[in-house]
Design a protein around this motif. Structure first.
Motif, PDB file in Angstrom:
ATOM      1  N   GLY A 162       0.805  -1.204   0.000  1.00 35.52           N
ATOM      2  CA  GLY A 162       0.000   0.000   0.000  1.00 35.52           C
ATOM      3  C   GLY A 162       0.841   1.257   0.000  1.00 35.52           C
ATOM      4  O   GLY A 162       2.031   1.259  -0.338  1.00 35.52           O
ATOM      5  N   VAL A 163       0.232   2.352   0.378  1.00 30.18           N
ATOM      6  CA  VAL A 163       0.880   3.662   0.382  1.00 30.18           C
ATOM      7  C   VAL A 163       1.867   3.735   1.552  1.00 30.18           C
ATOM      8  O   VAL A 163       1.497   3.390   2.686  1.00 30.18           O
ATOM      9  CB  VAL A 163      -0.176   4.775   0.504  1.00 30.18           C
ATOM     10  CG1 VAL A 163       0.487   6.146   0.573  1.00 30.18           C
ATOM     11  CG2 VAL A 163      -1.149   4.711  -0.660  1.00 30.18           C
ATOM     12  N   PRO A 164       3.104   4.171   1.331  1.00 32.54           N
ATOM     13  CA  PRO A 164       4.040   4.342   2.458  1.00 32.54           C
ATOM     14  C   PRO A 164       3.527   5.414   3.414  1.00 32.54           C
ATOM     15  O   PRO A 164       3.353   6.571   3.037  1.00 32.54           O
ATOM     16  CB  PRO A 164       5.341   4.769   1.771  1.00 32.54           C
ATOM     17  CG  PRO A 164       5.206   4.340   0.351  1.00 32.54           C
ATOM     18  CD  PRO A 164       3.748   4.431   0.029  1.00 32.54           C
ATOM     19  N   LEU A 165       3.290   5.014   4.649  1.00 26.54           N
ATOM     20  CA  LEU A 165       2.715   5.928   5.633  1.00 26.54           C
ATOM     21  C   LEU A 165       3.757   6.555   6.541  1.00 26.54           C
ATOM     22  O   LEU A 165       3.720   7.745   6.818  1.00 26.54           O
ATOM     23  CB  LEU A 165       1.676   5.189   6.482  1.00 26.54           C
ATOM     24  CG  LEU A 165       0.497   4.569   5.722  1.00 26.54           C
ATOM     25  CD1 LEU A 165      -0.433   3.862   6.691  1.00 26.54           C
ATOM     26  CD2 LEU A 165      -0.244   5.615   4.918  1.00 26.54           C
ATOM     27  N   GLY A 166       4.702   5.767   7.022  1.00 24.22           N
ATOM     28  CA  GLY A 166       5.704   6.278   7.949  1.00 24.22           C
ATOM     29  C   GLY A 166       6.548   5.137   8.482  1.00 24.22           C
ATOM     30  O   GLY A 166       6.610   4.057   7.898  1.00 24.22           O
ATOM     31  N   GLN A 167       7.189   5.379   9.618  1.00 23.62           N
ATOM     32  CA  GLN A 167       8.061   4.390  10.248  1.00 23.62           C
ATOM     33  C   GLN A 167       7.403   3.833  11.496  1.00 23.62           C
ATOM     34  O   GLN A 167       6.663   4.542  12.202  1.00 23.62           O
ATOM     35  CB  GLN A 167       9.411   5.004  10.611  1.00 23.62           C
ATOM     36  CG  GLN A 167      10.301   5.327   9.418  1.00 23.62           C
ATOM     37  CD  GLN A 167      11.646   5.858   9.857  1.00 23.62           C
ATOM     38  OE1 GLN A 167      11.730   6.768  10.667  1.00 23.62           O
ATOM     39  NE2 GLN A 167      12.706   5.299   9.326  1.00 23.62           N
ATOM     40  N   HIS A 168       7.692   2.556  11.745  1.00 21.84           N
ATOM     41  CA  HIS A 168       7.239   1.931  12.979  1.00 21.84           C
ATOM     42  C   HIS A 168       7.868   2.662  14.154  1.00 21.84           C
ATOM     43  O   HIS A 168       9.060   2.963  14.165  1.00 21.84           O
ATOM     44  CB  HIS A 168       7.626   0.454  12.996  1.00 21.84           C
ATOM     45  CG  HIS A 168       6.892  -0.349  14.024  1.00 21.84           C
ATOM     46  ND1 HIS A 168       7.179  -0.279  15.367  1.00 21.84           N
ATOM     47  CD2 HIS A 168       5.863  -1.236  13.912  1.00 21.84           C
ATOM     48  CE1 HIS A 168       6.379  -1.095  16.030  1.00 21.84           C
ATOM     49  NE2 HIS A 168       5.566  -1.684  15.173  1.00 21.84           N
ATOM     50  N   LEU A 169       7.072   2.978  15.142  1.00 17.61           N
ATOM     51  CA  LEU A 169       7.538   3.812  16.239  1.00 17.61           C
ATOM     52  C   LEU A 169       8.636   3.151  17.060  1.00 17.61           C
ATOM     53  O   LEU A 169       9.472   3.843  17.656  1.00 17.61           O
ATOM     54  CB  LEU A 169       6.348   4.162  17.145  1.00 17.61           C
ATOM     55  CG  LEU A 169       6.523   5.335  18.107  1.00 17.61           C
ATOM     56  CD1 LEU A 169       6.822   6.616  17.343  1.00 17.61           C
ATOM     57  CD2 LEU A 169       5.283   5.509  18.962  1.00 17.61           C
ATOM     58  N   THR A 171      10.485  -0.070  15.978  1.00 19.15           N
ATOM     59  CA  THR A 171      11.522  -0.750  15.189  1.00 19.15           C
ATOM     60  C   THR A 171      12.121   0.124  14.108  1.00 19.15           C
ATOM     61  O   THR A 171      13.192  -0.192  13.595  1.00 19.15           O
ATOM     62  CB  THR A 171      10.936  -2.017  14.544  1.00 19.15           C
ATOM     63  OG1 THR A 171       9.930  -1.645  13.578  1.00 19.15           O
ATOM     64  CG2 THR A 171      10.316  -2.926  15.596  1.00 19.15           C
ATOM     65  N   GLY A 172      11.459   1.193  13.727  1.00 18.71           N
ATOM     66  CA  GLY A 172      11.953   2.033  12.649  1.00 18.71           C
ATOM     67  C   GLY A 172      11.672   1.491  11.266  1.00 18.71           C
ATOM     68  O   GLY A 172      12.060   2.113  10.271  1.00 18.71           O
ATOM     69  N   ALA A 173      11.005   0.359  11.156  1.00 18.94           N
ATOM     70  CA  ALA A 173      10.702  -0.224   9.848  1.00 18.94           C
ATOM     71  C   ALA A 173       9.621   0.591   9.147  1.00 18.94           C
ATOM     72  O   ALA A 173       8.759   1.194   9.782  1.00 18.94           O
ATOM     73  CB  ALA A 173      10.246  -1.676  10.008  1.00 18.94           C
ATOM     74  N   THR A 174       9.674   0.603   7.826  1.00 17.68           N
ATOM     75  CA  THR A 174       8.671   1.309   7.028  1.00 17.68           C
ATOM     76  C   THR A 174       7.330   0.583   7.115  1.00 17.68           C
ATOM     77  O   THR A 174       7.274  -0.642   7.007  1.00 17.68           O
ATOM     78  CB  THR A 174       9.126   1.408   5.564  1.00 17.68           C
ATOM     79  OG1 THR A 174      10.379   2.090   5.508  1.00 17.68           O
ATOM     80  CG2 THR A 174       8.108   2.158   4.737  1.00 17.68           C
ATOM     81  N   VAL A 175       6.262   1.344   7.290  1.00 21.36           N
ATOM     82  CA  VAL A 175       4.912   0.802   7.363  1.00 21.36           C
ATOM     83  C   VAL A 175       4.113   1.370   6.194  1.00 21.36           C
ATOM     84  O   VAL A 175       4.089   2.583   5.982  1.00 21.36           O
ATOM     85  CB  VAL A 175       4.227   1.160   8.696  1.00 21.36           C
ATOM     86  CG1 VAL A 175       2.794   0.623   8.724  1.00 21.36           C
ATOM     87  CG2 VAL A 175       5.019   0.591   9.858  1.00 21.36           C
ATOM     88  N   CYS A 176       3.485   0.487   5.437  1.00 19.81           N
ATOM     89  CA  CYS A 176       2.660   0.880   4.298  1.00 19.81           C
ATOM     90  C   CYS A 176       1.234   0.376   4.520  1.00 19.81           C
ATOM     91  O   CYS A 176       1.041  -0.667   5.154  1.00 19.81           O
ATOM     92  CB  CYS A 176       3.210   0.314   2.985  1.00 19.81           C
ATOM     93  SG  CYS A 176       4.917   0.785   2.613  1.00 19.81           S
ATOM     94  N   GLY A 177       0.284   1.093   3.965  1.00 21.71           N
ATOM     95  CA  GLY A 177      -1.093   0.622   4.095  1.00 21.71           C
ATOM     96  C   GLY A 177      -2.100   1.654   3.656  1.00 21.71           C
ATOM     97  O   GLY A 177      -1.853   2.854   3.720  1.00 21.71           O
ATOM     98  N   ASP A 178      -3.243   1.175   3.216  1.00 16.22           N
ATOM     99  CA  ASP A 178      -4.415   1.974   2.885  1.00 16.22           C
ATOM    100  C   ASP A 178      -5.574   1.006   2.716  1.00 16.22           C
ATOM    101  O   ASP A 178      -5.366  -0.197   2.514  1.00 16.22           O
ATOM    102  CB  ASP A 178      -4.188   2.805   1.613  1.00 16.22           C
ATOM    103  CG  ASP A 178      -3.897   1.951   0.398  1.00 16.22           C
ATOM    104  OD1 ASP A 178      -4.855   1.435  -0.207  1.00 16.22           O
ATOM    105  OD2 ASP A 178      -2.717   1.786   0.050  1.00 16.22           O
ATOM    106  N   PRO A 179      -6.814   1.472   2.811  1.00 13.75           N
ATOM    107  CA  PRO A 179      -7.954   0.538   2.774  1.00 13.75           C
ATOM    108  C   PRO A 179      -8.056  -0.256   1.474  1.00 13.75           C
ATOM    109  O   PRO A 179      -8.423  -1.434   1.508  1.00 13.75           O
ATOM    110  CB  PRO A 179      -9.165   1.463   2.958  1.00 13.75           C
ATOM    111  CG  PRO A 179      -8.637   2.674   3.626  1.00 13.75           C
ATOM    112  CD  PRO A 179      -7.244   2.844   3.117  1.00 13.75           C
ATOM    113  N   PRO A 568       1.973   0.973  15.823  1.00  9.49           N
ATOM    114  CA  PRO A 568       2.224   2.402  16.069  1.00  9.49           C
ATOM    115  C   PRO A 568       3.197   2.947  15.033  1.00  9.49           C
ATOM    116  O   PRO A 568       4.245   2.355  14.765  1.00  9.49           O
ATOM    117  CB  PRO A 568       2.841   2.413  17.469  1.00  9.49           C
ATOM    118  CG  PRO A 568       3.500   1.075  17.599  1.00  9.49           C
ATOM    119  CD  PRO A 568       2.724   0.100  16.747  1.00  9.49           C
ATOM    120  N   ILE A 569       2.863   4.073  14.433  1.00  9.70           N
ATOM    121  CA  ILE A 569       3.701   4.650  13.389  1.00  9.70           C
ATOM    122  C   ILE A 569       3.946   6.116  13.685  1.00  9.70           C
ATOM    123  O   ILE A 569       3.204   6.762  14.427  1.00  9.70           O
ATOM    124  CB  ILE A 569       3.073   4.506  11.989  1.00  9.70           C
ATOM    125  CG1 ILE A 569       1.754   5.283  11.896  1.00  9.70           C
ATOM    126  CG2 ILE A 569       2.864   3.050  11.631  1.00  9.70           C
ATOM    127  CD1 ILE A 569       1.172   5.343  10.497  1.00  9.70           C
TER     128      ILE A 569
END
Length: 619
Positions: A162-169, A171-179, A568-569
């Motif tokens: 999905g869409v890159p949203l931000g970083q995991h609060l 671990t610092g890993a990239t979090v992506c997602g959208d409906p 958490p992001i």
């Protein structure tokens, strides 16, 4: 690095320094003691010389007079270490290095150990100690992009679809997602919808704006159906989309206009076209009923809805093709009282019974035309939604904050028109007359229409259900669940809670602890998640520097999907997003206001010059 870790590192560096110095001192004292036993001198330097000379003499005599002990190899090595000479006899004037090695007795050169230097420098004054080490620069790429630099493949602990949203609060890993992507590609959710809650000013609209931009890049059409501030108008313009203004003196919507659905029904024809016409009738009926509910402050009676449906059928049959009826036409039909309408009222030929049945509806329609809603819904639609536009925003920011009834009516009309365009697009795609397109609708500030009138939640629920969850993702944004608790009846409150329960994704920004505990009964939150999100609702500290300090929870969100643990992001916006999405435009400085006014003037000049965007509509 925390203060405790820094102190631990300092203690380890001191211990390593002490051990290094103690070892060096021990080596030096040992060398001096060995040379002292020789007795030829009085110090290590003389002992080294005597040891070297004796070792050299023994080597010259063929090794028969080899003298072990400190007078030979040990003395030479100790003297060389103390005096700084090469232990291999590099400075031996006789040139007999092999004799020096044999005199030492081990056959290998002795290399002195180097002094240990802590990685952060010596502790103390003049030691060059570094107080803080900058973390190394981190880059994230796919195995295809960085296969030569990092040829190892490893799984990720956070969703990457999905869409890159931000970083995991944590671990610092990239979090992506959208409906849409979590519903179509990842299959994480069973309903492509998002419900977002959070206190004002913490970035709810910013996160949805990022989803909007990312989905538009993949061909999804964003629909902002009722922009109140506006938060998304500049973004839609930057995407080459269509912005429609609604308000007194700005533009209006004809709620009786079938719009794109009516045009699609005529274009499709046949049985499928008739089905679409029936759905169009139901959508128009719901919209007029919603307006009457807003004006009255209570829902319509059941027999009144039957009368209204009969009037709409009569108008559709009597109106010429290519023309849409208006609300004044409804009043005219009620006044005339055709047989089809009278049959629904059960007047049985009695004029008095007919007037008693239709007069309340007649008064409510007059209230829409001449009451608080003004002329916004009395004339033709000022600008129709272009079904080929890459993005659409209906801007209702021109309506005053205190004009709650007109705001709720404009939002409902915008939603009805926008969702009708979505249904028409899918109907044409099903008939093979247009390509398939997906849509992403944004329903911001949901609390406004919810509080406008009792029973309005039924109309919102009907509007959102008519899309049949086909090719349409939606995001509903409000502040707290108490927005639903403010509704008048228990039934309305239960239906408003259903918006959260049916949502595939629930995103929480900073909320008070009591609100999080209440939300946990609907979504299912752990105690740790409640404490984490509650901490984000704290205000910023009392800054003494005079600089602007952001709240600690701004840009932090918790994504919940079903019974899974929350994600958490931390969202960090780019400069382009900051320019396009500034929800505090009224609080900008004079310099910033001048720059923004100049940019708006340039856009107005470009539009006035006749520049057009994709699809032939004005940019």
């Amino acid at each position: 690095m925390s203060r405790r870790e820094e102190k631990r590192a300092e203690r380890e560096d001191r211990l390593a320094e002490q051990r290094s110095r103690a070892a060096l001192a021990a080596r030096r004292s040992g060398a001096a003691g060995e040379d002292g036993e020789d007795g030829d001198g009085g110090d290590a330097r003389s002992g080294g010389r005597s040891g070297g000379r004796s070792g050299g003499r023994s080597g010259a005599n063929g090794g028969t007079r080899e003298r072990p002990g400190p007078h030979g190899g040990a003395g030479q090595a100790g003297g060389d270490r103390a005096g700084g000479r090469d232990p291999d006899g590099a400075r031996d004037t006789s040139g007999r290095r092999s004799a020096a090695r044999s005199a030492r007795g081990d056959g290998a050169p002795a290399r002195p150990r180097e002094l240990y230097v802590p990685p952060r420098g010596w502790h103390g004054a003049g030691g060059g100690r570094v107080g803080y080490l900058d973390p190394p620069t981190m880059w994230r790429a796919t195995t295809v992009q960085a296969c030569g630099m990092w040829p190892f493949a490893a799984g990720s602990g956070s969703p990457m679809t999905g869409v890159p949203l931000g970083q995991h609060l944590f671990t610092g890993a990239t979090v992506c997602g959208d409906p849409l992507n979590w519903f179509t590609r990842a299959r994480y959710i069973s309903n492509p919808s998002l419900f977002m809650l959070g206190m004002p000013g913490l970035g709810k609209s910013t996160l949805v704006n990022r989803m909007l931009i990312g989905l538009a890049a993949t061909g999804v059409v964003p629909l902002v159906l009722g922009d109140l501030k506006p938060d998304y108008a500049d973004t839609v313009r930057a995407l080459g989309g269509q912005v429609i203004s609604i308000g007194r003196g700005r533009g209006g919507i004809n709620v009786l206009d079938p719009g794109a659905m009516g045009e699609a029904a005529v274009r499709i024809g046949g049985e499928a076209g008739e089905v679409l016409k029936a759905e169009t009738h139901g959508r128009v009926l719901n919209m007029v009923a919603a307006l009457i509910t807003i004006v009255r402050g209570r829902p319509m009676d059941d027999h009144e809805q039957s009368v209204l449906s009969a009037v709409l059928h009569h108008l559709r049959e009597r109106t010429s093709p290519g023309r849409a009826p208006l609300l004044p036409d409804l009043l005219r039909v009620l006044t005339e009282g055709p047989d089809r309408v009278r049959a629904v009222t059960l007047d049985r030929g009695n004029e008095t019974r007919y007037r008693d049945a239709v007069d309340p509806l007649h008064r409510s329609l007059l209230g829409i035309l001449d009451g608080p809603l003004g002329d916004t819904f009395t004339s033709e639609t000022s600008t129709r939604i272009d079904p080929n536009a890459p993005a659409v925003c209906i801007d209702i920011s021109g309506i005053g904050e205190a004009d709650t009834q007109l705001t709720a009516a404009a939002m409902l009309a915008a939603w009805s028109d926008g969702l009708g365009t979505v249904a028409a697009s899918h109907a044409l795609a099903d008939a093979g007359l247009a390509p398939r397109r997906w849509f992403f609708t944004v329903l911001d500030e949901l609390w406004r229409p919810l509080r406008a009138a009792s029973g309005i939640v039924d109309r919102i629920d009907a509007l959102t259900r008519l899309n049949r969850s086909l090719g349409l993702g939606d995001a509903k944004i409000t502040h707290t669940l108490k927005d639903a608790e403010a509704l008048g009846t228990d039934a309305d409150r239960a239906k408003a809670r259903g918006f959260v329960e049916r949502a595939g994704m629930v995103v929480c920004a900073g909320l008070p602890r009591t609100e999080m505990e209440e939300l946990g009964k609907v979504v299912g939150l752990s105690q740790r998640e409640i404490e984490l999100v509650s901490s984000w609702s704290s205000p910023p500290g009392w800054g003494m520097t005079g600089e602007h300090e952001e709240p600690p929870g701004r840009g932090r969100f918790l994504i919940k999907v079903g019974g899974r643990p929350g994600i958490p992001i931390k969202v960090a916006i780019t400069d382009a997003e900051r320019r396009l999405h500034n929800t505090n435009t009224r609080w900008t400085t004079d310099e910033e206001a001048v720059e923004q006014a100049a940019a708006r003037a340039a856009r107005d000049v470009a539009r006035a010059a006749g520049q057009t965007g994709p699809g032939g509509w004005s940019a």
